[in-house]
Design an enzyme around this catalytic site. Structure first.
Site, PDB file in Angstrom:
ATOM      1  N   HIS A 142    -153.451  39.934  -1.431  1.00 23.59           N
ATOM      2  CA  HIS A 142    -152.146  39.310  -1.174  1.00 23.59           C
ATOM      3  C   HIS A 142    -152.148  38.623   0.194  1.00 23.59           C
ATOM      4  CE1 HIS A 142    -150.472  42.808  -3.754  1.00 23.59           C
ATOM      5  NE2 HIS A 142    -150.367  41.728  -4.490  1.00 23.59           N
ATOM      6  N   LYS A 169    -139.755  49.508 -14.260  1.00 25.39           N
ATOM      7  CA  LYS A 169    -141.117  49.713 -13.765  1.00 25.39           C
ATOM      8  C   LYS A 169    -141.184  50.923 -12.831  1.00 25.39           C
ATOM      9  CE  LYS A 169    -144.726  46.470 -12.367  1.00 25.39           C
ATOM     10  NZ  LYS A 169    -145.025  45.094 -11.982  1.00 25.39           N
ATOM     11  N   ARG A 181    -156.843  35.362  -9.875  1.00 22.86           N
ATOM     12  CA  ARG A 181    -158.093  36.085  -9.652  1.00 22.86           C
ATOM     13  C   ARG A 181    -159.121  35.817 -10.731  1.00 22.86           C
ATOM     14  NH1 ARG A 181    -154.943  41.630  -8.827  1.00 22.86           N
ATOM     15  NH2 ARG A 181    -153.592  40.439 -10.186  1.00 22.86           N
ATOM     16  N   SER A 204    -153.511  45.936  -6.560  1.00 20.96           N
ATOM     17  CA  SER A 204    -152.715  47.078  -6.100  1.00 20.96           C
ATOM     18  C   SER A 204    -152.989  48.298  -6.963  1.00 20.96           C
ATOM     19  CB  SER A 204    -151.223  46.747  -6.139  1.00 20.96           C
ATOM     20  OG  SER A 204    -150.913  45.762  -5.195  1.00 20.96           O
TER      21      SER A 204
HETATM   22  P1  ADP Z   1    -147.042  41.412  -9.984  1.00 17.51           P
HETATM   23  O1  ADP Z   1    -146.500  42.738 -10.422  1.00 17.51           O
HETATM   24  O2  ADP Z   1    -146.024  40.306 -10.013  1.00 17.51           O
HETATM   25  O3  ADP Z   1    -148.362  41.004 -10.575  1.00 17.51           O
HETATM   26  P2  ADP Z   1    -148.553  41.948  -7.599  1.00 17.51           P
HETATM   27  O4  ADP Z   1    -148.025  42.546  -6.338  1.00 17.51           O
HETATM   28  O5  ADP Z   1    -149.568  42.737  -8.361  1.00 17.51           O
HETATM   29  O6  ADP Z   1    -147.268  41.651  -8.452  1.00 17.51           O
HETATM   30  O7  ADP Z   1    -149.163  40.505  -7.332  1.00 17.51           O
HETATM   31  C1  ADP Z   1    -148.435  39.471  -6.734  1.00 17.51           C
HETATM   32  C2  ADP Z   1    -149.266  38.186  -6.705  1.00 17.51           C
HETATM   33  O8  ADP Z   1    -150.425  38.372  -5.917  1.00 17.51           O
HETATM   34  C3  ADP Z   1    -149.758  37.705  -8.067  1.00 17.51           C
HETATM   35  O9  ADP Z   1    -149.698  36.292  -8.088  1.00 17.51           O
HETATM   36  C4  ADP Z   1    -151.191  38.151  -8.098  1.00 17.51           C
HETATM   37  O10 ADP Z   1    -151.977  37.318  -8.944  1.00 17.51           O
HETATM   38  C5  ADP Z   1    -151.563  37.955  -6.649  1.00 17.51           C
HETATM   39  N1  ADP Z   1    -152.715  38.770  -6.261  1.00 17.51           N
HETATM   40  C6  ADP Z   1    -152.834  40.102  -6.324  1.00 17.51           C
HETATM   41  N2  ADP Z   1    -154.061  40.509  -5.903  1.00 17.51           N
HETATM   42  C7  ADP Z   1    -154.738  39.376  -5.580  1.00 17.51           C
HETATM   43  C8  ADP Z   1    -156.060  39.107  -5.117  1.00 17.51           C
HETATM   44  N3  ADP Z   1    -156.956  40.073  -4.910  1.00 17.51           N
HETATM   45  N4  ADP Z   1    -156.393  37.818  -4.891  1.00 17.51           N
HETATM   46  C9  ADP Z   1    -155.497  36.827  -5.128  1.00 17.51           C
HETATM   47  N5  ADP Z   1    -154.248  37.008  -5.582  1.00 17.51           N
HETATM   48  C10 ADP Z   1    -153.874  38.270  -5.808  1.00 17.51           C
END
Ligand code: ADP
Length: 155
Positions: free
Chosen positions: A18, A42, A91, A130
């Site tokens: 992120h 959730k 990703r 995450s």
């Molecule tokens: P959500 O529940 O909306 O997927 P996340 O917190 O998991 O929320 O992710 C938020 C954003 O960050 C999404 O666009 C996800 O693709 C991006 N993201 C998460 N991890 C990575 C990573 N390692 N590299 C690039 N983008 C990421």
């Protein structure tokens, strides 16, 4: 018109994946609002206040980045914030397919007012999520290289 982007997510917790997307988007927008979406259905590992504190502590050096919380549709939140852009990270092909459907939907239901902007994950960070970080944390593994230094849990 100011270029405002909303970066929506759960951030449960923020990872260096992120952080990388946010850092690289900083020069592209006048303001980025990192917005924690609260979804009643959730289950989260960390309470919203904790996720928000970690985001604020990790991002405070960026003067044009704000942290906020919202409920409901992301596009409605964007309108309230006068944001014309949604920022998302990509990703892998699974992210692409999922994000494509949401981005098309959001563009349609806003009468093409909101564009989603994608940044590809930096090489070497595409495996970080995450959910994997939460697994490592739950099992007392060393998660410290996967999250910003401000993210620490009490054992
Ligand atoms: P959500 O529940 O909306 O997927 P996340 O917190 O998991 O929320 O992710 C938020 C954003 O960050 C999404 O666009 C996800 O693709 C991006 N993201 C998460 N991890 C990575 C990573 N390692 N590299 C690039 N983008 C990421």
């Amino acid at each position: 018109m100011e270029r405002i982007a909303v970066f929506p997510g759960s951030f449960d917790p923020i990872t260096i994946g992120h952080f990388d997307i946010i850092e690289r988007a900083v020069p592209l927008f006048d303001k980025i609002i990192v917005a924690i979406g609260q979804n009643a259905e959730k289950k989260y590992m960390f309470p919203m206040e904790q996720r928000k504190k970690w985001l604020e502590a990790s991002l405070h050096k960026f003067k044009n980045v704000e942290v906020d919380v919202y409920e409901g549709l992301t596009v409605d939140y964007c309108k309230r914030k006068s944001a014309r852009f949604i920022l998302r990270g990509l990703r892998n092909p699974a992210d692409f397919e999922f994000e494509k459907a949401i981005a098309h939907t959001n563009r349609t239901i806003t009468n093409r007012e909101i564009e989603t902007v994608f940044l590809l994950t930096s090489s070497g960070k595409s495996y970080i999520s995450s959910s994997i970080v939460r697994d490592v944390m739950r099992n007392n593994g060393d998660y410290t290289l996967l999250v910003p230094p401000e993210v620490r849990i009490q054992q």
